[in-house]
Design a protein around this motif. Structure first.
Motif, mmCIF file in Angstrom:
data_model
loop_
_atom_site.group_PDB
_atom_site.id
_atom_site.type_symbol
_atom_site.label_atom_id
_atom_site.label_comp_id
_atom_site.label_asym_id
_atom_site.label_seq_id
_atom_site.Cartn_x
_atom_site.Cartn_y
_atom_site.Cartn_z
ATOM 1 N N TYR A 128 0.779 -1.176 -0.039
ATOM 2 C CA TYR A 128 0.129 0.188 0.104
ATOM 3 C C TYR A 128 0.953 1.264 0.037
ATOM 4 C CZ TYR A 128 -3.431 3.420 1.440
ATOM 5 O OH TYR A 128 -4.227 4.659 1.573
ATOM 6 N N LEU A 129 2.045 1.386 0.875
ATOM 7 C CA LEU A 129 2.855 2.340 0.896
ATOM 8 C C LEU A 129 3.811 2.485 -0.203
ATOM 9 C CD1 LEU A 129 3.306 2.332 4.733
ATOM 10 C CD2 LEU A 129 1.580 3.896 3.443
ATOM 11 N N ILE A 130 4.177 1.497 -0.956
ATOM 12 C CA ILE A 130 5.285 1.231 -1.810
ATOM 13 C C ILE A 130 6.506 1.492 -1.208
ATOM 14 C CG2 ILE A 130 5.755 1.807 -4.102
ATOM 15 C CD1 ILE A 130 2.835 2.689 -4.815
ATOM 16 N N VAL A 131 6.899 0.882 -0.139
ATOM 17 C CA VAL A 131 8.038 1.007 0.406
ATOM 18 C C VAL A 131 8.524 -0.383 0.545
ATOM 19 C CG1 VAL A 131 7.364 3.251 1.928
ATOM 20 C CG2 VAL A 131 6.831 0.891 2.850
ATOM 21 N N SER A 132 10.056 -0.471 0.882
ATOM 22 C CA SER A 132 10.706 -1.854 1.075
ATOM 23 C C SER A 132 10.481 -2.244 2.408
ATOM 24 C CB SER A 132 12.043 -1.575 0.956
ATOM 25 O OG SER A 132 12.464 -0.745 2.065
ATOM 26 N N ARG A 133 10.584 -3.668 2.700
ATOM 27 C CA ARG A 133 10.274 -4.345 3.707
ATOM 28 C C ARG A 133 11.392 -3.778 4.940
ATOM 29 N NH1 ARG A 133 7.317 -8.721 3.888
ATOM 30 N NH2 ARG A 133 8.696 -9.746 5.693
ATOM 31 N N GLN A 134 12.544 -3.377 4.273
ATOM 32 C CA GLN A 134 13.357 -2.971 5.711
ATOM 33 C C GLN A 134 13.076 -1.683 5.982
ATOM 34 O OE1 GLN A 134 14.046 -4.015 2.424
ATOM 35 N NE2 GLN A 134 15.155 -6.216 2.790
ATOM 36 N N ASN A 135 12.686 -0.618 5.063
ATOM 37 C CA ASN A 135 12.370 0.762 5.257
ATOM 38 C C ASN A 135 11.244 0.457 6.166
ATOM 39 O OD1 ASN A 135 11.916 3.436 5.640
ATOM 40 N ND2 ASN A 135 11.692 3.715 3.498
ATOM 41 N N LEU A 136 10.251 0.147 5.888
ATOM 42 C CA LEU A 136 9.025 -0.307 6.916
ATOM 43 C C LEU A 136 9.298 -0.725 8.445
ATOM 44 C CD1 LEU A 136 6.058 0.420 7.452
ATOM 45 C CD2 LEU A 136 5.475 -2.060 6.268
ATOM 46 N N ASP A 137 10.043 -1.862 8.386
ATOM 47 C CA ASP A 137 10.533 -2.414 9.468
ATOM 48 C C ASP A 137 11.128 -1.481 10.538
ATOM 49 O OD1 ASP A 137 10.636 -4.718 11.392
ATOM 50 O OD2 ASP A 137 12.938 -4.280 10.866
ATOM 51 N N GLY A 138 12.045 -0.525 9.918
ATOM 52 C CA GLY A 138 12.672 0.510 10.876
ATOM 53 C C GLY A 138 11.661 1.546 11.113
ATOM 54 N N VAL A 139 10.750 1.827 10.403
ATOM 55 C CA VAL A 139 9.727 3.004 10.721
ATOM 56 C C VAL A 139 8.728 2.234 12.086
ATOM 57 C CG1 VAL A 139 7.784 4.187 9.970
ATOM 58 C CG2 VAL A 139 9.705 4.277 8.555
ATOM 59 N N LEU A 140 8.374 1.271 11.692
ATOM 60 C CA LEU A 140 7.716 0.412 12.752
ATOM 61 C C LEU A 140 8.407 0.182 14.213
ATOM 62 C CD1 LEU A 140 5.840 -2.425 10.544
ATOM 63 C CD2 LEU A 140 4.769 -0.161 11.377
ATOM 64 N N LYS A 141 9.699 0.085 14.074
ATOM 65 C CA LYS A 141 10.353 -0.199 15.146
ATOM 66 C C LYS A 141 10.127 1.215 15.913
ATOM 67 C CE LYS A 141 13.271 -3.981 14.255
ATOM 68 N NZ LYS A 141 14.749 -4.240 13.433
ATOM 69 N N ARG A 142 10.331 2.322 15.438
ATOM 70 C CA ARG A 142 10.342 3.507 15.889
ATOM 71 C C ARG A 142 8.743 3.687 16.593
ATOM 72 N NH1 ARG A 142 13.935 4.507 11.915
ATOM 73 N NH2 ARG A 142 12.387 5.311 10.324
ATOM 74 N N ASN A 170 2.116 7.618 -11.685
ATOM 75 C CA ASN A 170 2.488 6.642 -10.684
ATOM 76 C C ASN A 170 2.162 5.435 -11.530
ATOM 77 O OD1 ASN A 170 3.389 5.650 -8.360
ATOM 78 N ND2 ASN A 170 1.410 5.649 -7.291
ATOM 79 N N ALA A 171 1.071 5.353 -12.229
ATOM 80 C CA ALA A 171 0.766 3.947 -13.115
ATOM 81 C C ALA A 171 1.776 3.880 -13.981
ATOM 82 C CB ALA A 171 -0.601 4.173 -13.408
ATOM 83 N N ASP A 172 1.993 4.920 -14.695
ATOM 84 C CA ASP A 172 3.206 4.804 -15.896
ATOM 85 C C ASP A 172 4.565 4.433 -15.228
ATOM 86 O OD1 ASP A 172 1.171 5.391 -17.552
ATOM 87 O OD2 ASP A 172 1.959 7.503 -17.973
ATOM 88 N N LEU A 173 4.886 4.923 -14.023
ATOM 89 C CA LEU A 173 6.130 4.417 -13.484
ATOM 90 C C LEU A 173 6.279 3.103 -13.062
ATOM 91 C CD1 LEU A 173 7.004 7.770 -11.124
ATOM 92 C CD2 LEU A 173 8.478 6.789 -12.969
ATOM 93 N N ALA A 174 5.338 2.613 -12.473
ATOM 94 C CA ALA A 174 5.038 1.145 -12.303
ATOM 95 C C ALA A 174 5.422 0.304 -13.411
ATOM 96 C CB ALA A 174 3.845 0.923 -11.713
#
Length: 161
Positions: free
Chosen positions: A62-76, A141-145
């Motif tokens: 949904y957020l179009i973020v990497s697992r690593q990036n989201l994991d760090g944000v969730l930890k905070r 966004n759709a074209d970039l994908a």
């Protein structure tokens, strides 16, 4: 597109998108005290229908973020007691991300600042301008994908703004 003048507009457009993203990150941190990704996570979790959480994988998509990036944000966010990760009721190996009561109260406390942030950031945009910009950003966004560079068709000429 080998003509330098024909390249100028797309080059400037993507550079402005880069700059806009950086200004957005800086201003959100300065004015709200959260990162843009924290803001997006809390916003995603506050949507109707997600009171019982969302899977980690769905949230990354949904957020179009990497697992690593989201994991760090969730930890905070977990450290600040705004979210928790719990076992998925149908799949014990999967995790659900859930906004806590404290996180919901924090999100609600941000709403007046968010409204004012939007008001000021969009001050020179009328309603129709906002709808048009949203429409064109959705198209971009759709074209970039769908971008898939064929090395045989790619040029090696550098572009500089």
């Amino acid at each position: 597109m080998t003509d330098p003048q024909a390249r100028a507009i797309p080059n400037r457009l993507f550079f402005r998108l880069f700059q806009t993203g950086n200004v957005l990150q800086r201003q959100v941190q300065k004015e709200m005290g959260v990162s843009t990704v924290q803001w997006a996570v809390l916003g995603a979790l506050s949507r109707p229908g997600y009171e019982n959480g969302i899977s980690f994988n769905e949230l990354t998509e949904y957020l179009i973020v990497s697992r690593q990036n989201l994991d760090g944000v969730l930890k905070r966010l977990e450290r600040d007691d705004h979210v928790v990760r719990i076992a998925h009721p149908q799949d014990g190996r999967a995790r659900l991300v859930l906004m806590t009561a404290q996180g919901r109260a924090f999100w609600e406390s941000l709403q007046p600042k968010i409204d004012e942030f939007y008001r000021q950031a969009l001050a020179s945009f009328g309603f129709d301008d906002q709808v048009s910009l949203l429409h064109y950003l959705n198209k971009l966004n759709a074209d970039l994908a769908q971008v898939e560079i064929d090395p045989a068709k790619a040029t090696t000429e550098p572009t500089v703004d």
